[in-house]
Motif scaffolding. Structure first.
Motif, PDB file in Angstrom:
ATOM      1  N   ALA A  75       0.831  -1.210   0.000  1.00  0.00           N
ATOM      2  CA  ALA A  75       0.000   0.000   0.000  1.00  0.00           C
ATOM      3  C   ALA A  75       0.863   1.255   0.000  1.00  0.00           C
ATOM      4  O   ALA A  75       1.830   1.368   0.751  1.00  0.00           O
ATOM      5  CB  ALA A  75      -0.977   0.025   1.162  1.00  0.00           C
ATOM      6  N   ILE A  76       0.476   2.180  -0.870  1.00  0.00           N
ATOM      7  CA  ILE A  76       1.258   3.408  -1.031  1.00  0.00           C
ATOM      8  C   ILE A  76       1.085   4.315   0.174  1.00  0.00           C
ATOM      9  O   ILE A  76      -0.039   4.667   0.557  1.00  0.00           O
ATOM     10  CB  ILE A  76       0.837   4.162  -2.313  1.00  0.00           C
ATOM     11  N   ALA A  77       2.208   4.667   0.761  1.00  0.00           N
ATOM     12  CA  ALA A  77       2.189   5.617   1.883  1.00  0.00           C
ATOM     13  C   ALA A  77       2.802   6.949   1.476  1.00  0.00           C
ATOM     14  O   ALA A  77       2.502   7.989   2.077  1.00  0.00           O
ATOM     15  CB  ALA A  77       2.952   5.039   3.068  1.00  0.00           C
ATOM     16  N   GLY A  78       3.677   6.941   0.465  1.00  0.00           N
ATOM     17  CA  GLY A  78       4.313   8.180   0.000  1.00  0.00           C
ATOM     18  C   GLY A  78       4.601   8.104  -1.492  1.00  0.00           C
ATOM     19  O   GLY A  78       4.981   7.054  -2.009  1.00  0.00           O
ATOM     20  N   PHE A  79       4.365   9.207  -2.183  1.00  0.00           N
ATOM     21  CA  PHE A  79       4.632   9.244  -3.629  1.00  0.00           C
ATOM     22  C   PHE A  79       5.047  10.683  -3.959  1.00  0.00           C
ATOM     23  O   PHE A  79       4.238  11.612  -3.846  1.00  0.00           O
ATOM     24  CB  PHE A  79       3.389   8.832  -4.407  1.00  0.00           C
ATOM     25  N   THR A  80       6.310  10.855  -4.356  1.00  0.00           N
ATOM     26  CA  THR A  80       6.795  12.194  -4.716  1.00  0.00           C
ATOM     27  C   THR A  80       7.305  12.185  -6.155  1.00  0.00           C
ATOM     28  O   THR A  80       7.771  11.175  -6.668  1.00  0.00           O
ATOM     29  CB  THR A  80       7.929  12.667  -3.790  1.00  0.00           C
ATOM     30  N   VAL A  81       7.194  13.333  -6.782  1.00  0.00           N
ATOM     31  CA  VAL A  81       7.719  13.550  -8.135  1.00  0.00           C
ATOM     32  C   VAL A  81       8.616  14.792  -8.093  1.00  0.00           C
ATOM     33  O   VAL A  81       8.164  15.873  -7.697  1.00  0.00           O
ATOM     34  CB  VAL A  81       6.594  13.759  -9.173  1.00  0.00           C
ATOM     35  N   THR A  82       9.878  14.600  -8.471  1.00  0.00           N
ATOM     36  CA  THR A  82      10.809  15.726  -8.558  1.00  0.00           C
ATOM     37  C   THR A  82      11.056  16.030 -10.042  1.00  0.00           C
ATOM     38  O   THR A  82      11.415  15.142 -10.810  1.00  0.00           O
ATOM     39  CB  THR A  82      12.146  15.402  -7.878  1.00  0.00           C
ATOM     40  N   ILE A  83      10.831  17.276 -10.435  1.00  0.00           N
ATOM     41  CA  ILE A  83      10.977  17.669 -11.845  1.00  0.00           C
ATOM     42  C   ILE A  83      12.315  18.380 -12.038  1.00  0.00           C
ATOM     43  O   ILE A  83      12.618  19.375 -11.363  1.00  0.00           O
ATOM     44  CB  ILE A  83       9.824  18.594 -12.284  1.00  0.00           C
ATOM     45  N   ASP A  84      13.116  17.839 -12.938  1.00  0.00           N
ATOM     46  CA  ASP A  84      14.413  18.428 -13.273  1.00  0.00           C
ATOM     47  C   ASP A  84      14.405  18.723 -14.772  1.00  0.00           C
ATOM     48  O   ASP A  84      14.690  17.856 -15.595  1.00  0.00           O
ATOM     49  CB  ASP A  84      15.542  17.457 -12.916  1.00  0.00           C
ATOM     50  N   ALA A 116      -5.024  18.479 -13.557  1.00  0.00           N
ATOM     51  CA  ALA A 116      -5.120  19.019 -14.913  1.00  0.00           C
ATOM     52  C   ALA A 116      -3.995  18.505 -15.798  1.00  0.00           C
ATOM     53  O   ALA A 116      -4.145  18.406 -17.013  1.00  0.00           O
ATOM     54  CB  ALA A 116      -5.095  20.548 -14.856  1.00  0.00           C
ATOM     55  N   LEU A 117      -2.849  18.166 -15.184  1.00  0.00           N
ATOM     56  CA  LEU A 117      -1.703  17.689 -15.947  1.00  0.00           C
ATOM     57  C   LEU A 117      -1.627  16.172 -16.033  1.00  0.00           C
ATOM     58  O   LEU A 117      -0.710  15.636 -16.647  1.00  0.00           O
ATOM     59  CB  LEU A 117      -0.412  18.240 -15.338  1.00  0.00           C
ATOM     60  N   GLY A 118      -2.557  15.476 -15.358  1.00  0.00           N
ATOM     61  CA  GLY A 118      -2.602  14.018 -15.468  1.00  0.00           C
ATOM     62  C   GLY A 118      -2.080  13.280 -14.260  1.00  0.00           C
ATOM     63  O   GLY A 118      -2.039  12.037 -14.267  1.00  0.00           O
ATOM     64  N   PHE A 119      -1.685  13.987 -13.197  1.00  0.00           N
ATOM     65  CA  PHE A 119      -1.177  13.319 -12.005  1.00  0.00           C
ATOM     66  C   PHE A 119      -2.316  13.073 -11.015  1.00  0.00           C
ATOM     67  O   PHE A 119      -3.059  13.996 -10.680  1.00  0.00           O
ATOM     68  CB  PHE A 119      -0.114  14.177 -11.307  1.00  0.00           C
ATOM     69  N   PRO A 120      -2.442  11.839 -10.483  1.00  0.00           N
ATOM     70  CA  PRO A 120      -3.410  11.609  -9.399  1.00  0.00           C
ATOM     71  C   PRO A 120      -2.829  12.158  -8.099  1.00  0.00           C
ATOM     72  O   PRO A 120      -1.623  12.356  -7.975  1.00  0.00           O
ATOM     73  CB  PRO A 120      -3.519  10.084  -9.360  1.00  0.00           C
ATOM     74  N   SER A 121      -3.681  12.371  -7.129  1.00  0.00           N
ATOM     75  CA  SER A 121      -3.177  12.867  -5.845  1.00  0.00           C
ATOM     76  C   SER A 121      -4.186  12.575  -4.743  1.00  0.00           C
ATOM     77  O   SER A 121      -5.331  12.185  -5.002  1.00  0.00           O
ATOM     78  CB  SER A 121      -2.912  14.379  -5.924  1.00  0.00           C
ATOM     79  N   GLY A 122      -3.737  12.742  -3.507  1.00  0.00           N
ATOM     80  CA  GLY A 122      -4.604  12.580  -2.349  1.00  0.00           C
ATOM     81  C   GLY A 122      -5.141  11.167  -2.222  1.00  0.00           C
ATOM     82  O   GLY A 122      -4.387  10.186  -2.266  1.00  0.00           O
ATOM     83  N   THR A 132      -2.426   3.847 -12.156  1.00  0.00           N
ATOM     84  CA  THR A 132      -1.830   4.271 -13.438  1.00  0.00           C
ATOM     85  C   THR A 132      -2.152   5.741 -13.657  1.00  0.00           C
ATOM     86  O   THR A 132      -3.297   6.170 -13.391  1.00  0.00           O
ATOM     87  CB  THR A 132      -2.382   3.444 -14.605  1.00  0.00           C
ATOM     88  N   PHE A 133      -1.161   6.487 -14.073  1.00  0.00           N
ATOM     89  CA  PHE A 133      -1.463   7.888 -14.424  1.00  0.00           C
ATOM     90  C   PHE A 133      -0.897   8.196 -15.806  1.00  0.00           C
ATOM     91  O   PHE A 133       0.053   7.574 -16.270  1.00  0.00           O
ATOM     92  CB  PHE A 133      -0.955   8.867 -13.364  1.00  0.00           C
ATOM     93  N   ASP A 134      -1.525   9.166 -16.469  1.00  0.00           N
ATOM     94  CA  ASP A 134      -1.252   9.458 -17.875  1.00  0.00           C
ATOM     95  C   ASP A 134      -0.833  10.926 -18.029  1.00  0.00           C
ATOM     96  O   ASP A 134      -1.631  11.839 -17.776  1.00  0.00           O
ATOM     97  CB  ASP A 134      -2.513   9.173 -18.699  1.00  0.00           C
ATOM     98  N   ILE A 135       0.434  11.136 -18.391  1.00  0.00           N
ATOM     99  CA  ILE A 135       0.913  12.514 -18.626  1.00  0.00           C
ATOM    100  C   ILE A 135       1.268  12.701 -20.110  1.00  0.00           C
ATOM    101  O   ILE A 135       2.179  13.439 -20.475  1.00  0.00           O
ATOM    102  CB  ILE A 135       2.111  12.858 -17.723  1.00  0.00           C
ATOM    103  N   SER A 136       0.498  12.028 -20.969  1.00  0.00           N
ATOM    104  CA  SER A 136       0.726  12.112 -22.409  1.00  0.00           C
ATOM    105  C   SER A 136       0.458  13.509 -22.953  1.00  0.00           C
ATOM    106  O   SER A 136       0.987  13.880 -24.005  1.00  0.00           O
ATOM    107  CB  SER A 136      -0.161  11.105 -23.139  1.00  0.00           C
ATOM    108  N   ALA A 137      -0.368  14.279 -22.284  1.00  0.00           N
ATOM    109  CA  ALA A 137      -0.643  15.645 -22.732  1.00  0.00           C
ATOM    110  C   ALA A 137       0.422  16.606 -22.227  1.00  0.00           C
ATOM    111  O   ALA A 137       0.746  17.599 -22.881  1.00  0.00           O
ATOM    112  CB  ALA A 137      -2.026  16.091 -22.275  1.00  0.00           C
ATOM    113  N   LEU A 138       0.977  16.319 -21.045  1.00  0.00           N
ATOM    114  CA  LEU A 138       1.956  17.227 -20.440  1.00  0.00           C
ATOM    115  C   LEU A 138       3.289  17.213 -21.184  1.00  0.00           C
ATOM    116  O   LEU A 138       3.825  18.264 -21.535  1.00  0.00           O
ATOM    117  CB  LEU A 138       2.167  16.845 -18.974  1.00  0.00           C
TER     118      LEU A 138
END
Length: 536
Positions: A75-84, A116-122, A132-138
């Motif tokens: 079960a997911i307890a933490g999920f972070t995305v770092t953008i470089d 709006a950018l395709g990332f799930p949250s909360g 599964t998440f879809d960032i094909s538009a981003l």
């Protein structure tokens, strides 16, 4: 003794039995920890790219599929995305309510923008064992806001409820689109301009040409992505043995011209642009439509109107013999003498230059020039040179002419080579010179030895200053119909600064006889000239 021996053997047997029992117990303790050897440990989270290898760079295209699958049995307890990313910077992301560090479990105020950018949250992330998440538009949007070849990284870290975590970096590679931009910086005297060419492919080049021309010329890389379009000068010797420089056809940037520029590879355009340069300069009264009268006096008291090749109020052109020949009777009526520089009677709007014999023994050539003429008694001084506001270097002077050329029938008394010219074919001449003079250059001729003769094709400078370049046309035969002539510039000083601020910077001269300064020539020569203009 027998009893002792027997007792000892019994003791030894009991000891061996005990030792074997202890070893058996030890092996049992070492091999059995109370768990099943076949049960696997809990699985760590996984992050995968649907239809691709997340560990390999993904080329950014439009459209493209970028779907990421996450599994977390614990079960997911933490999920972070770092953008470089050089495109998705902190400043740019802040404009849409995001940051370079995204917490998908606790998104805070970013939840709406993430969605709006395709990332799930909360709740769509927390406690889930798979998503599964879809960032094909981003991802394709990156190419819309950034043009350089670059990598854009999304560092994904998933942690489950047991503290196990997995980190994967999704790298999206952008191959920058080749793009051209004209920098609007043409220097039309130096004949240069620059363009910015982004992402020139390996083996490619930046090229330019006059629009519609057959051949392309390579631009020169200056620095970074800036390329210069510049003239190539070719050096030769003129007839006087002086070094002169001419601009190679197809090189450099000139006024009044539309250019095509392209990024090319293997002879094919990757990107292209066009730009047009400013119109350039005009020669005052170049169409010879302006004529007026100049007030001439010999005593400072009585003034006579003399034909003048300028519109009223202008003073660019002058002629050397009108002041002497265009005389008037005491009652103000003109004498029989005809001006040797005048508007042609049958073709108005053109200048007619005519030679003649004066008083039956003095040869007077027809001439016209940029400068001023001073007359005193039987002497006249042609003062060559006029100020000119150059904005662009021309390739050549263009002019139309007609000419009647005969044999030399009069040799001036002070012509040192006169005898060699008698009865030889005469020549008319038109020349142009770009000069940087502090004063006009005077040539005096008349009833005594002439002084001040000069020729821009034989000298790089005079006492008044430098001759930067010249064009020359010698007319050796009669032309009854209009001839369109081009006088290419030969430059002595190709790198000289624009002489527009010089007191005198332009000379154009037209004469029915080349040796007119010496009063040598054909007395029946005529020449019509019209439509003086710069060729760019």
């Amino acid at each position: 003794l027998r009893c002792l021996v027997g007792s000892e053997m019994c003791i030894r047997d009991r000891s061996m039995t005990m030792a074997m029992a202890m070893m058996a117990a030890l092996f049992v303790a070492c091999g059995d920890d109370g768990t099943d050897d076949e049960t696997p440990p809990p699985a760590v989270p996984t992050i995968a790219l649907d239809g691709g290898d997340i560990d390999q760079p993904q080329e950014i295209t439009n459209p493209m599929s970028v779907k990421v699958s996450v599994t977390a049995p614990g079960a997911i307890a933490g999920f972070t995305v770092t953008i470089d990313s050089p495109a998705l910077t902190a400043e740019m992301l802040a404009k849409v309510g995001l940051a370079t560090e995204l917490n998908l479990v606790n998104p805070g105020s970013m939840a709406e923008a993430l969605g709006a950018l395709g990332f799930p949250s909360g709740e769509a992330v927390s406690g889930k064992t798979a998503l599964t998440f879809d960032i094909s538009a981003l991802v394709p949007m990156i190419a819309q806001i950034y043009n350089e070849t670059s990598d854009h990284k999304f560092i994904l870290k998933v942690t489950d409820a047991k503290g196990k975590s997995t980190t994967k970096t999704l790298t999206c590679h952008l191959t920058g689109k080749a793009a051209l931009a004209y920098n609007n910086d043409a220097d039309l005297w130096a004949n240069t301009a620059t363009v910015t060419a982004a992402n020139v492919p390996d083996g490619g080049s930046v090229q330019y040409r006059v629009k519609g021309a057959a051949d392309w010329t390579d631009a020169v890389l200056v620095e970074g992505s800036k390329y210069r379009l510049a003239p190539v000068y070719e050096t030769s010797k003129n007839a006087a043995g002086l070094d002169v420089h001419t601009i190679k056809a197809g090189t450099g940037v000139f006024a009044a011209t539309t250019y095509e520029v392209r990024i090319a590879k293997d002879g094919q355009a990757v990107d292209s642009k066009e730009f047009a340069t400013a119109a350039g300069d005009k020669i005052p009264n170049g169409d010879m439509s302006g004529w007026s009268k100049k007030q001439m006096t010999t005593d400072g008291k009585t003034f006579w109107p003399i034909t003048y090749p300028n519109a009223e109020g202008n003073s660019v052109w002058d002629s050397g013999n009108n002041m002497f020949l265009e005389q008037y009777n005491d009652d103000g009526t003109p004498t029989i003498f005809t001006p040797l520089c005048r508007q042609d009677e049958t073709e108005p709007g053109t200048a007619r230059l005519q030679a003649r014999m004066v008083l039956d023994f003095v040869f007077a050539p027809g001439n016209m020039f940029t400068g001023d003429f001073d007359y005193s008694g039987f002497f006249g001084t042609v003062n060559f040179g006029k100020p000119y506001a150059w904005t662009a270097r021309p390739r050549a002077l263009k002019v139309r002419y007609k000419a009647q050329i005969g044999k030399i029938d009069k040799v001036g008394s002070y012509d040192p080579d006169g005898a060699s010219y008698q009865d030889k074919q005469d020549c008319a001449r038109i020349f142009v010179a770009v000069v940087n003079w502090k004063a006009q250059h005077g040539v005096t001729s008349g009833m005594t030895a002439p002084t001040g003769m000069w020729d821009p094709a034989t000298a790089k400078s005079l006492d008044e200053g430098a001759i930067l370049g010249y064009g020359d046309l010698v007319i050796t035969q009669t032309a009854t119909g209009w001839i369109e002539a081009t006088l290419p510039f030969n430059w002595y000083a190709k790198d000289a600064a624009n002489p527009a601020s010089a007191p005198f910077s332009l000379v154009i001269s037209c004469a029915t006889s080349m040796r007119g300064d010496y009063l040598t020539g054909c007395s029946t020569n005529t020449m019509q000239v019209d439509d003086f203009e710069w060729a760019y």
